[in-house]
Write a protein that holds these residues in place. Structure first.
Motif, short mmCIF file in Angstrom:
data_model
loop_
_atom_site.label_atom_id
_atom_site.label_comp_id
_atom_site.label_asym_id
_atom_site.label_seq_id
_atom_site.Cartn_x
_atom_site.Cartn_y
_atom_site.Cartn_z
N GLU A 123 43.16 -61.71 9.48
CA GLU A 123 43.10 -62.27 10.83
C GLU A 123 44.02 -61.49 11.75
N VAL A 124 43.53 -61.12 12.91
CA VAL A 124 44.33 -60.45 13.93
C VAL A 124 44.82 -61.51 14.91
N THR A 125 46.11 -61.59 15.10
CA THR A 125 46.68 -62.56 16.04
C THR A 125 47.40 -61.89 17.19
N GLN A 126 47.59 -60.56 17.10
CA GLN A 126 48.27 -59.82 18.15
C GLN A 126 47.37 -58.68 18.63
N ILE A 127 47.16 -58.59 19.92
CA ILE A 127 46.38 -57.50 20.49
C ILE A 127 47.29 -56.28 20.62
N PRO A 128 46.84 -55.09 20.15
CA PRO A 128 47.67 -53.88 20.25
C PRO A 128 48.16 -53.65 21.67
N LYS A 129 49.40 -53.19 21.78
CA LYS A 129 49.99 -53.00 23.11
C LYS A 129 49.52 -51.72 23.80
N SER A 130 49.12 -50.71 23.01
CA SER A 130 48.71 -49.46 23.64
C SER A 130 47.53 -48.78 22.95
N ASP A 131 47.35 -49.00 21.66
CA ASP A 131 46.27 -48.34 20.95
C ASP A 131 44.92 -48.93 21.33
N LEU A 132 43.92 -48.08 21.41
CA LEU A 132 42.58 -48.51 21.78
C LEU A 132 42.03 -49.54 20.79
N CYS A 133 41.46 -50.58 21.33
CA CYS A 133 40.83 -51.58 20.46
C CYS A 133 39.68 -52.23 21.19
N ILE A 134 38.75 -52.77 20.40
CA ILE A 134 37.61 -53.53 20.93
C ILE A 134 37.70 -54.93 20.36
N ILE A 135 37.71 -55.92 21.23
CA ILE A 135 37.70 -57.32 20.80
C ILE A 135 36.27 -57.82 20.84
N ALA A 136 35.75 -58.16 19.66
CA ALA A 136 34.36 -58.61 19.54
C ALA A 136 34.32 -59.82 18.61
N THR A 137 35.14 -60.79 18.93
CA THR A 137 35.36 -61.92 18.03
C THR A 137 34.42 -63.09 18.25
N GLY A 138 33.55 -63.00 19.24
CA GLY A 138 32.49 -63.98 19.38
C GLY A 138 32.93 -65.32 19.93
N PRO A 139 31.99 -66.28 19.93
CA PRO A 139 32.25 -67.58 20.54
C PRO A 139 33.21 -68.47 19.76
#
Length: 451
Positions: A123-139
């Motif tokens: 489980e990811v609970t922290q969004i990266p502060k600078s590295d590229l990421c895609i959030i696709a976690t749905g409804p």
């Protein structure tokens, strides 16, 4: 802005799976995070990627249908999820339906075996502060990540339920039964108004009280704001509740009579082209056939073409017009892209399509290139434009429909819907081909060019 030479994709639903594949096929390493089975959701039953929950259909496959136009575009863009769906389709008339298990297994196995994809079951609970990421976690985004996303996007950027009103095609309306006005004549006459007599109103309320409704799924909690109740729930509270609520006629005099009607239905424009209108306050849990039957009994709506029918269910999605760019980057954090239903797009096919665009754009950002923006005359471009249009207030989730397209630019009005849709489809393919071959897009891989 410096980035690591890897891209993270959070969520392995349809959007996340598509995004991860596009990134890996572009030659860039990707970490694909999926919290199942470490943390389960209320809806999913397996740990497979791209698990279909509510339906096994990816929309109509009829020539020139809105979802078919999108499918044709995705085919040219070498879409991964759509190819898997076609491989594992099952008989479903004019729809593209799939064998859920085989479809999900295909996507899972291909991603697990790709040399540039690293699967991370956590489980990811922290969004990266600078590295590229895609959030696709749905409804069903986990609460911790949803809190992070809300804080990053800013303010009241995240909703936790859908309240969707029907949308009708403008050219299918009988405007002789309507008048244009804003309440108390404040501002421009931006609303179309349908005046009802007492008899018409009471008949409408009676039909709402008898209508069949869609029951909630086990994982959905029926908890709505009082200001956004299903229209049939409001009607059940008393004969006059709608007349004093979303159908109140105050400040709207019918120019034909010079008097206030007993009740009024307001239609609000859905786009700048005025090709589609929303039935204000008509969010509903009625079954689709019931919606069509009851709403078409209203003045001016006898021949209404419903581009989208109403619904209400638990969901988590961004107020995308406020927080998303057409590139699917967050305005407040350009290194974060968002894809899938959390952007406010509806439908499996639409989710995978946004994943494709997010994946391609993440690759371009990593290389220091400008992100891709599709023409609004393509179905995917029109969908992205709709969910990121700052003028769309209030925002409601959207699926693909013909009302998203800019007008065709022809004087004649198409009386034949099939001919009109065929013209949209032809323009879409033509403009997509031109766009794909522009030097600045650089997205046509050899596999596509050789097709």
């Amino acid at each position: 802005m410096r980035h690591s030479q890897r891209i993270s994709v959070i969520g392995a639903g349809l959007a996340g799976s598509e995004a991860a594949w596009q990134i890996a096929e572009s030659g860039i390493a990707v970490d694909l995070f999926e919290m199942r089975p470490i943390r389960k959701t209320e809806a999913h039953s397996s740990d497979r990627f791209a698990e279909l929950v509510c339906s096994n259909s990816l929309g109509s496959d009829s020539p020139n249908a809105a979802s078919r136009i999108l499918k044709d575009e995705l085919t040219h863009l070498n879409a991964f999820v759509l190819a898997a769906a076609r491989k594992h389709r099952v008989p479903a008339g004019a729809s593209l339906a799939v064998d859920r298990a085989l479809f999900s297994d295909e996507i899972t196995k291909r991603l697990e075996s790709h040399p540039l994809v690293t699967i991370r079951r956590e489980e990811v609970t922290q969004i990266p502060k600078s590295d590229l990421c895609i959030i696709a976690t749905g409804p069903l985004t986990s609460p911790d990540l949803a809190t992070q996303l809300k804080a990053l996007a800013g303010g009241d950027a995240l909703y936790f339920y859908d309240a969707i009103s029907p949308i009708v095609s403008t050219e299918s309306l009988d405007k002789t039964a309507m008048f244009a006005a804003s309440r108390y004549d404040k501002g421009d006459p931006d609303f179309l108004n349908i005046p009802l007599t007492q008899e018409q109103y009471e008949t409408f309320v009676d039909e709402l009280n008898k209508a069949e409704v869609v029951l909630a799924h086990d994982f959905e909690e029926e908890r709505y704001f009082e200001s956004c109740l299903p229209i049939e729930t409001i009607a059940s509270r008393g004969k006059l509740t709608l007349a004093f609520g979303p159908m109140k006629p105050v400040g709207l005099n019918d120019p034909k009579t010079g008097k206030r009607a007993y009740a009024v239905i307001q239609l609000r424009a859905e786009n700048k082209y005025l090709t589609a209108y929303n039935l204000v306050g008509f969010q509903t849990k009625m079954k689709y056939k019931e919606q069509e039957r009851i709403f078409r009994s209203l003045p001016g709506l006898k021949d209404a073409e419903f581009l989208r029918l109403g619904s209400m269910h638990r969901n988590t999605y961004l107020d995308s017009p406020k927080v998303l760019l057409p590139s699917l980057q967050l305005k407040s954090a350009a290194h974060v892209l968002v894809a899938g239903q959390i952007t406010g797009c509806e439908g499996y096919l639409e989710s995978s399509a946004t994943g494709l665009l997010a994946g391609l754009n993440a690759c371009r950002l990593l290389k220091g290139e400008a992100p891709l923006i599709l023409p609004e005359t393509t179905m995917l471009g029109a969908l992205i434009a709709a969910i990121t249009d700052p003028a769309r207030v209030p925002f409601q989730p959207m699926n693909v429909n013909m009302g998203l397209f800019p007008p065709l630019g022809v004087v004649q009005k198409f009386k034949d819907k099939q001919k009109r849709n065929a013209a949209y489809a032809e323009r879409s393919q033509g403009d997509l081909n031109v766009w794909m071959n522009l030097p600045e897009t650089k997205i046509v891989r050899q596999a596509i060019a050789g097709a």
